[in-house]
Design a protein around this motif. Structure first.
Motif, PDB file in Angstrom:
ATOM      1  N   GLN A  93       0.844  -1.198   0.000  1.00 49.83           N
ATOM      2  CA  GLN A  93       0.000   0.000   0.000  1.00 49.83           C
ATOM      3  C   GLN A  93       0.882   1.252   0.000  1.00 49.83           C
ATOM      4  O   GLN A  93       0.618   2.221  -0.702  1.00 49.83           O
ATOM      5  CB  GLN A  93      -0.891  -0.042   1.250  1.00 49.83           C
ATOM      6  CG  GLN A  93      -1.909   1.056   1.341  1.00 49.83           C
ATOM      7  CD  GLN A  93      -3.099   0.804   0.430  1.00 49.83           C
ATOM      8  OE1 GLN A  93      -3.505  -0.337   0.249  1.00 49.83           O
ATOM      9  NE2 GLN A  93      -3.645   1.847  -0.152  1.00 49.83           N
ATOM     10  N   THR A 102      -4.567  -6.207  -3.213  1.00 48.85           N
ATOM     11  CA  THR A 102      -5.501  -7.309  -2.932  1.00 48.85           C
ATOM     12  C   THR A 102      -5.366  -8.470  -3.916  1.00 48.85           C
ATOM     13  O   THR A 102      -6.080  -9.460  -3.789  1.00 48.85           O
ATOM     14  CB  THR A 102      -6.961  -6.809  -2.971  1.00 48.85           C
ATOM     15  OG1 THR A 102      -7.196  -6.210  -4.242  1.00 48.85           O
ATOM     16  CG2 THR A 102      -7.254  -5.844  -1.859  1.00 48.85           C
ATOM     17  N   THR A 158      -7.794   1.508   1.531  1.00 48.36           N
ATOM     18  CA  THR A 158      -7.114   0.249   1.224  1.00 48.36           C
ATOM     19  C   THR A 158      -8.170  -0.765   0.809  1.00 48.36           C
ATOM     20  O   THR A 158      -9.365  -0.508   0.933  1.00 48.36           O
ATOM     21  CB  THR A 158      -6.353  -0.288   2.451  1.00 48.36           C
ATOM     22  OG1 THR A 158      -7.292  -0.415   3.533  1.00 48.36           O
ATOM     23  CG2 THR A 158      -5.233   0.630   2.871  1.00 48.36           C
ATOM     24  N   GLY A 159      -7.721  -1.918   0.329  1.00 47.76           N
ATOM     25  CA  GLY A 159      -8.670  -2.945  -0.096  1.00 47.76           C
ATOM     26  C   GLY A 159      -9.080  -2.760  -1.536  1.00 47.76           C
ATOM     27  O   GLY A 159      -8.607  -1.862  -2.236  1.00 47.76           O
ATOM     28  N   ILE A 160     -10.010  -3.596  -1.960  1.00 47.83           N
ATOM     29  CA  ILE A 160     -10.337  -3.696  -3.386  1.00 47.83           C
ATOM     30  C   ILE A 160     -10.952  -2.422  -3.973  1.00 47.83           C
ATOM     31  O   ILE A 160     -10.847  -2.171  -5.167  1.00 47.83           O
ATOM     32  CB  ILE A 160     -11.256  -4.925  -3.619  1.00 47.83           C
ATOM     33  CG1 ILE A 160     -11.345  -5.237  -5.113  1.00 47.83           C
ATOM     34  CG2 ILE A 160     -12.631  -4.730  -3.007  1.00 47.83           C
ATOM     35  CD1 ILE A 160     -11.855  -6.623  -5.411  1.00 47.83           C
ATOM     36  N   ALA A 171     -10.104   0.704  -3.122  1.00 53.32           N
ATOM     37  CA  ALA A 171      -9.271   1.872  -2.814  1.00 53.32           C
ATOM     38  C   ALA A 171      -8.993   2.749  -4.030  1.00 53.32           C
ATOM     39  O   ALA A 171      -8.838   3.962  -3.899  1.00 53.32           O
ATOM     40  CB  ALA A 171      -7.967   1.406  -2.169  1.00 53.32           C
ATOM     41  N   ALA A 198     -12.509  -3.282 -10.587  1.00 56.19           N
ATOM     42  CA  ALA A 198     -11.505  -4.338 -10.753  1.00 56.19           C
ATOM     43  C   ALA A 198     -12.080  -5.499 -11.572  1.00 56.19           C
ATOM     44  O   ALA A 198     -11.399  -6.060 -12.433  1.00 56.19           O
ATOM     45  CB  ALA A 198     -11.032  -4.826  -9.392  1.00 56.19           C
TER      46      ALA A 198
END
Lengths: 302, 449
Positions: free
Chosen positions: A113, A218, B81-83, B85, B288
């Motif tokens: 990140q 991810t 953060t994460g999918i 973001a 995504a």
């Protein structure tokens, strides 16, 4: 429905699943440790591939070997610095190692990140959108490349485990840790090597995923990670051939499921299958082979 | 032996004390910072499946009005953060831009205090996780005492977070929620500047009607549809089906599929779509998933006259991920940097100066949400959540950046503005408005090459 095109796609998908899941199986088989940092290693492998491609223009197919080597040493380092001390200092080593590896995964995600942000990065090679046509069958180049890399790695792993001195030592440790120790095998070293191999395979999976999917912190987690665990459980936690069979079954379900089940059930089908297999064969599909082999031995003896 | 037992007992006692201490600390942390919000706690967070609006807790009042607060606190919980973001960063920066603009003028003028008060934006990362978004909301309300919020992004998050917000009675404006299931629950404190999802597919289908009439598409046009298994996907499906029913004889729905939100392999789905030989393929997915699916659509060489992924496909990130593969994609236009109205062009200029990111519909609608929220606080003239809520509900402004140029909210809290259809045109794949005819900047290329 059961067109040749779909069949080929299913096999290519199974190849991808094998690469993803075999790292988990190797580590569990030898160390009885579930590598929760697996997805993190996949993700860093994908970023390594992206970096080498973007900065130096190295095609992921060429960067696969050096990335595997690097990840092997990272895996050995993690085993020596985290897993081994955890097992030495705690009686509940397995559950403590689970937590430790989960922590490693979180750290890896944070690093990604910080370094690359959440933006999806893409490896666009000259062949990214190309496909090969053979009659009615269309084979995407990236999938074919992924399958090829996975196939070579899988065969290499089988050769390593079955036909080399190191492989024999690894199998000995997997079968009986104390027995291997009594036979003079350096169990600690073999465990570290096994962890390194598992990490190298995860790194390779990352390289392959970078060819197929956008790279982000991810990548390798979520649905793909869950599928890896389903495959390993289906195949029988420590069996590499079992992983291949589990991957084929899951790929078949993912490819043909849409024709067989109503929309709401398609996503749940792999887990329903897992439930059924666990009820019938609690030790996975590979236990079926062991049973057949045992019966054959008994038959010969009698 | 006895000693050993005693030692064991004392050890367990110590562990027990430790657990209690941790629990107590946890409770203390969960406890609200002010008595007025005492009844809202994380454990009270309701289920999201309920159709009816939750019974609100006691009215949450702002701090007493005797002295002006140093800052007006606004909350934002967003995927950093994460999918989600990638999109989340647009909304975060959009809110920051709206706040910066206000602060550059000395803050918001609040009539109650007869002075300008700077705005403080408190941002938490929801990690693309609905549960975390609920916890963040509770924290913003109970500990940070925000007076209002800019809500987050993504339907699955909104389904839970909106309930937590409604329960806390904090006025909230978002540019990131558009599923009708969020807005049809009778909630009073949630507003959105993004048009409802059914209108996304509806606008694309209306465009197809014009293309059929113009002879660019056959009559009936064979439509294949695939949506992610979520409230968002169901809305998209409903919007398309409504148009199919509205224009009998124009369309034939030959495939109607659902896929997992994070699905990575679409070979089976695409084979099924290819087997029915559709003219057009319309899809609803997250960003995504769109990138993954469209890559496979190209690889599988699906022969289509037109393809649309709803609002996805016009982003610069899409171009970066798919290169020329994004050419000729149709997008339902919630906003575009090429929108010629003055407010949009003004926003593009401001955004380019403020952010490294390209201006996208997410940044524009997020900015509009922030602007409306801050404007409503000023309009209310008091730092009272209910008064601010009423000011948002009655907001009606012309010449804004949204398509149609009018920002207002229906009774359900969602904007109801006309959408456009855009097509990514080569060589650079920029999304150009191709529909409605009154706004179009270029002729559509249908069937696509």
């Amino acid at each position: 429905m059961f067109s040749m095109n779909l069949l080929v796609n299913m096999i290519l998908l199974a190849g991808l699943y094998v690469i993803q899941a075999s790292g988990i199986a190797v580590i569990y088989g030898i160390m009885r440790v579930i590598n929760l940092a697996h997805a993190g290693a996949i993700m860093l492998g994908a970023y390594a591939s992206y970096w080498l491609f973007t900065i130096f223009g190295i095609d992921p197919l060429l960067s696969a070997a050096p990335i595997m080597l690097l990840f092997f040493f990272v895996g050995v380092l993690i085993e020596k610095m985290i897993i081994s001390p955890v097992f030495r200092s705690r009686s509940d080593g397995i559950s403590a190692s689970l937590l430790a590896l989960f922590g490693v995964w979180l750290v890896m995600q944070s690093i990604a990140q910080e370094l690359w942000s959440a933006t999806e990065r893409t490896v666009l090679t000259g062949y990214t959108f190309d496909s090969i046509s053979i009659g009615t069958v269309i084979i995407p180049m990236t999938r074919l490349a992924a399958f090829g890399v996975g196939f070579v790695a899988f065969i290499g792993l089988i050769i390593l485990l079955q036909y080399t001195h190191l492989g024999r030592m690894i199998r000995a440790v997997a079968q009986d840790r104390e027995g291997a120790l009594l036979a003079g095998i350096d169990v600690k070293l073999i465990s570290a090597i096994a962890f390194g191999i598992g990490f190298a395979l995860a790194g390779l999976a990352g390289v392959v995923l970078s060819l197929l999917f956008p790279v982000s912190p991810t990548v390798g987690s979520g649905a793909l990670l869950v599928r890896s665990f389903v495959i390993v459980i289906l195949g029988g936690m420590e069996s590499i051939p079992g992983v291949a069979i589990g991957a084929l079954i899951l790929a078949a379900l993912d490819t043909f499921g849409i024709f067989l089940f109503p929309p709401g059930v398609v996503g749940a089908a792999p887990f329903l299958l897992l439930l059924v297999i666990l009820l019938i064969l609690p030790n996975g599909i590979s236990s079926l082979f062991r049973r057949v082999k045992l019966r054959e031995i008994q038959r010969v003896r009698s | 032996m006895k000693r050993k037992l005693l030692y064991k007992k004392s050890k367990y006692g110590f562990v027990l004390l430790l657990v209690i201490a941790i629990l107590a600390a946890g409770c203390a942390q969960a406890s609200p910072a002010t008595p007025s919000v005492e009844e809202v706690s994380p454990t009270d967070a309701p289920e999201t499946s309920g159709e009816e609006a939750p019974e609100p807790t006691e009215a949450v009042e702002a701090p007493p009005s005797s002295a002006a607060p140093e800052t007006i606190k606004i909350g934002l919980s967003i995927p950093q953060t994460g999918i989600e973001a990638t999109i989340g960063q647009h909304y975060e920066q959009a809110a920051r831009l709206a706040v910066q603009e206000v602060n550059d003028q000395g803050g918001l003028y609040i009539e109650e205090y007869d002075q300008r008060i700077p705005v403080e934006l408190i941002v938490y990362d929801d990690q693309s996780d609905p549960d975390v978004s609920v916890r963040n909301t509770e924290r913003l309300v109970n500990e940070d005492n925000v007076i209002a919020m800019v809500c987050g992004y993504k339907t699955v998050i909104g389904m839970q977070q909106s309930t937590a917000i409604e329960r806390s009675r904090v006025p909230c404006v978002t540019g990131g929620w558009a599923a009708t299931e969020i807005f049809n629950r009778g909630y009073k404190y949630i507003f959105s500047t993004a048009a409802a999802v059914p209108s996304w597919s509806g606008s694309v289908m209306s465009f197809f009607v014009d293309m059929i009439d113009a002879g660019n598409l056959p009559k009936p046009t064979k439509v294949a549809m695939a949506v992610e298994g979520s409230a968002h996907g169901e809305d998209f499906r409903a919007g398309a089906q409504r148009k199919i029913e509205e224009f009998p004889g124009y369309f034939e729905l030959v495939a109607d599929e659902t896929f997992e939100p994070e699905q990575s392999d679409f070979s089976g789905l695409l084979a099924k779509v290819a087997s029915v030989n559709p003219d057009v393929f319309i899809v609803d997915s997250g960003f995504a998933t769109f990138v993954t699916m469209h890559r496979q659509v190209i690889e599988q060489r699906l022969e289509l006259k037109a393809i649309s992924y709803g609002a996805r496909g016009g982003e610069s990130e899409a171009r970066e991920a798919l290169g020329e593969g994004t050419n000729y994609l149709l997008t339902s236009g919630l906003w575009s940097p090429s929108l010629p109205n003055e407010a949009s062009q003004e926003f593009v200029a401001k955004w380019s100066e403020f952010s490294d990111l390209d201006p996208q519909l997410y940044s524009a609608l997020g900015y509009e949400a922030g602007r409306v929220l801050l404007g409503s606080i000023e309009k209310a003239g008091v730092l009272d959540r209910d008064a601010i809520r009423d000011a948002i509900a009655s907001w009606d402004e012309d010449s804004t950046l949204v398509p149609g140029g009018r920002t207002f909210f229906t009774e359900t809290g969602i904007i109801d503005n006309p959408l456009m259809v855009m097509q990514n045109m080569p060589p650079d794949g920029a999304p150009i408005i191709v529909w409605p005819p009154s706004d179009k900047q270029a002729d559509p290329v249908i069937p696509m090459p």
